[in-house]
Scaffold this motif. Structure first.
Motif, mmCIF file in Angstrom:
data_model
loop_
_atom_site.group_PDB
_atom_site.id
_atom_site.type_symbol
_atom_site.label_atom_id
_atom_site.label_comp_id
_atom_site.label_asym_id
_atom_site.label_seq_id
_atom_site.Cartn_x
_atom_site.Cartn_y
_atom_site.Cartn_z
ATOM 1 N N PHE A 89 0.838 -1.187 0.000
ATOM 2 C CA PHE A 89 0.000 0.000 0.000
ATOM 3 C C PHE A 89 0.880 1.247 0.000
ATOM 4 O O PHE A 89 1.869 1.301 0.743
ATOM 5 C CB PHE A 89 -0.890 0.049 1.248
ATOM 6 N N TYR A 90 0.510 2.226 -0.824
ATOM 7 C CA TYR A 90 1.095 3.556 -0.647
ATOM 8 C C TYR A 90 0.175 4.306 0.305
ATOM 9 O O TYR A 90 -0.989 4.561 -0.006
ATOM 10 C CB TYR A 90 1.213 4.329 -1.958
ATOM 11 N N MET A 91 0.697 4.633 1.475
ATOM 12 C CA MET A 91 -0.099 5.284 2.509
ATOM 13 C C MET A 91 0.440 6.681 2.776
ATOM 14 O O MET A 91 1.657 6.884 2.824
ATOM 15 C CB MET A 91 -0.079 4.463 3.804
ATOM 16 N N THR A 92 -0.465 7.616 2.927
ATOM 17 C CA THR A 92 -0.080 8.958 3.350
ATOM 18 C C THR A 92 -0.185 9.035 4.868
ATOM 19 O O THR A 92 -0.837 8.204 5.510
ATOM 20 C CB THR A 92 -0.968 10.021 2.696
ATOM 21 N N THR A 93 0.450 10.030 5.432
ATOM 22 C CA THR A 93 0.495 10.173 6.887
ATOM 23 C C THR A 93 -0.915 10.158 7.479
ATOM 24 O O THR A 93 -1.797 10.903 7.049
ATOM 25 C CB THR A 93 1.192 11.484 7.256
ATOM 26 N N GLY A 94 -1.131 9.294 8.453
ATOM 27 C CA GLY A 94 -2.409 9.237 9.152
ATOM 28 C C GLY A 94 -3.396 8.238 8.579
ATOM 29 O O GLY A 94 -4.417 7.946 9.235
ATOM 30 N N GLN A 95 -3.161 7.717 7.377
ATOM 31 C CA GLN A 95 -4.060 6.693 6.861
ATOM 32 C C GLN A 95 -3.918 5.424 7.694
ATOM 33 O O GLN A 95 -2.868 5.143 8.262
ATOM 34 C CB GLN A 95 -3.765 6.402 5.390
ATOM 35 N N ARG A 96 -5.003 4.623 7.729
ATOM 36 C CA ARG A 96 -5.045 3.476 8.641
ATOM 37 C C ARG A 96 -5.325 2.188 7.881
ATOM 38 O O ARG A 96 -6.045 2.184 6.887
ATOM 39 C CB ARG A 96 -6.122 3.717 9.705
ATOM 40 N N LEU A 97 -4.762 1.106 8.412
ATOM 41 C CA LEU A 97 -4.862 -0.201 7.780
ATOM 42 C C LEU A 97 -5.349 -1.199 8.819
ATOM 43 O O LEU A 97 -4.876 -1.192 9.959
ATOM 44 C CB LEU A 97 -3.492 -0.620 7.248
ATOM 45 N N MET A 98 -6.305 -2.060 8.418
ATOM 46 C CA MET A 98 -6.880 -3.012 9.370
ATOM 47 C C MET A 98 -7.192 -4.333 8.675
ATOM 48 O O MET A 98 -7.696 -4.344 7.553
ATOM 49 C CB MET A 98 -8.155 -2.438 9.984
#
Length: 302
Positions: free
Chosen positions: A262-271
């Motif tokens: 995943f390309y995630m930006t600051t604060g994005q969440r993964l569950m």
């Protein structure tokens, strides 16, 4: 005739004398040798590192040494002093600069002949995030991650996996909330996430239905950087599925795993969560195989 011979001798003497040109040095060590501080010995082949450090020369092999008398490559600036090389920016396209060109453009870049690509030479200011966790109980949140925590998994429902036991987390140690099962990106970047689950042995018994195949899905759900864990906050969903025969003669394990980047930006969440369809009713009370280390999670920042 004597004058002609004399002229030829003078020309040959001139070429021999000046086959090596020294600037501010009487003892050139290459085709062209500049002694910046005029500190080289007038004869001999022994030069200290300090004397070489302010010299520039071109060898008969066409190599350039900056601060060294023995360049090993076309351009060699290695020496015991300041051997740094500065690169400027360039407005040339990668194709015009051609393969192998290097420039500085808010970071080092090189041309592959088609595009400018970054040279990943800088080390991160902080260490990369790595999370390792295990799940050894049957606590889940059913249907939505905003639901109350319950014990026991449910057939034909989303089972959000909570209640992890964190074995390791690098960096600040706060990106993964083991209680909620939520990983929060501390900064922009690529994160590789994987988890494995295995249900306790059970009898798979379901009437064959092509619209409802027997399967168990391992799923990663990516949420935005707000505070909600609702469907409106979902950015991306990655599913991995294992299918199996419609009936079993005895109790068997049903498991799945999912690995995704995943390309995630600051604060994005993964569950992580699982969904399974192993019998004909939406019954609850299923259990994970909580022995043998089957249920694990790893998230690694790239």
């Amino acid at each position: 005739m004597k004058k002609r011979y004399l002229l030829i001798i003078l020309v040959l003497s001139f070429n021999f004398t000046f086959s090596q040109v020294g600037i501010d040095t009487q003892n050139p060590r290459g085709i062209l040798h500049t002694d910046g501080q005029k500190d080289n010995p007038v004869s001999g082949t022994s030069f200290t590192p300090a004397q070489q450090s302010n010299d520039v020369l071109i060898t008969s092999e066409g190599r350039i040494g900056a601060g060294t008398h023995n360049p090993a490559v076309k351009v060699d600036a290695r020496n015991s002093g300041n051997g740094a090389i500065g690169f400027g920016t360039s407005a040339l396209t990668a194709a015009a600069a051609d393969e192998g060109a290097v420039r500085y453009n808010s970071g080092m870049e090189y041309s592959n002949g088609n595009q400018w690509l970054p040279l990943l030479t800088a080390q991160p200011a902080v260490s990369k995030v790595i999370v390792i966790a295990a799940k050894t109980d049957n606590t889940v949140k059913l249907v939505t991650p905003a639901a109350a925590t319950t014990t026991g998994l449910q057939n034909r429902a989303s089972n959000y996996l909570v209640g992890w036991t964190k074995a390791f987390e690098s960096n600040s140690g706060t990106s993964f909330n083991a209680s909620t099962g939520v990983f929060t990106a501390p900064r922009n970047g690529v994160y590789v996430a994987t988890f494995t689950t295995d249900l306790a042995p059970l009898a798979i018994n379901y009437t064959t239905d092509p619209l409802n195949p027997i399967q168990i899905e391992a799923i990663w759900q990516l949420y935005d950087n707000t505070t909600g864990l609702l469907s409106t906050n979902i950015v991306n969903t990655i599913k991995c599925v294992n299918t199996m025969s419609s009936n079993s003669n005895g109790n068997i394990d049903a498991g799945s795993n999912c690995t995704a980047s995943f390309y995630m930006t600051t604060g994005q969440r993964l569950m992580p969560y699982i969904w399974f369809n192993l019998n004909g009713s939406a019954t609850a009370g299923f259990s994970l195989n909580n022995t043998g280390g089957y249920n694990n999670l790893t998230i690694a920042e790239q």
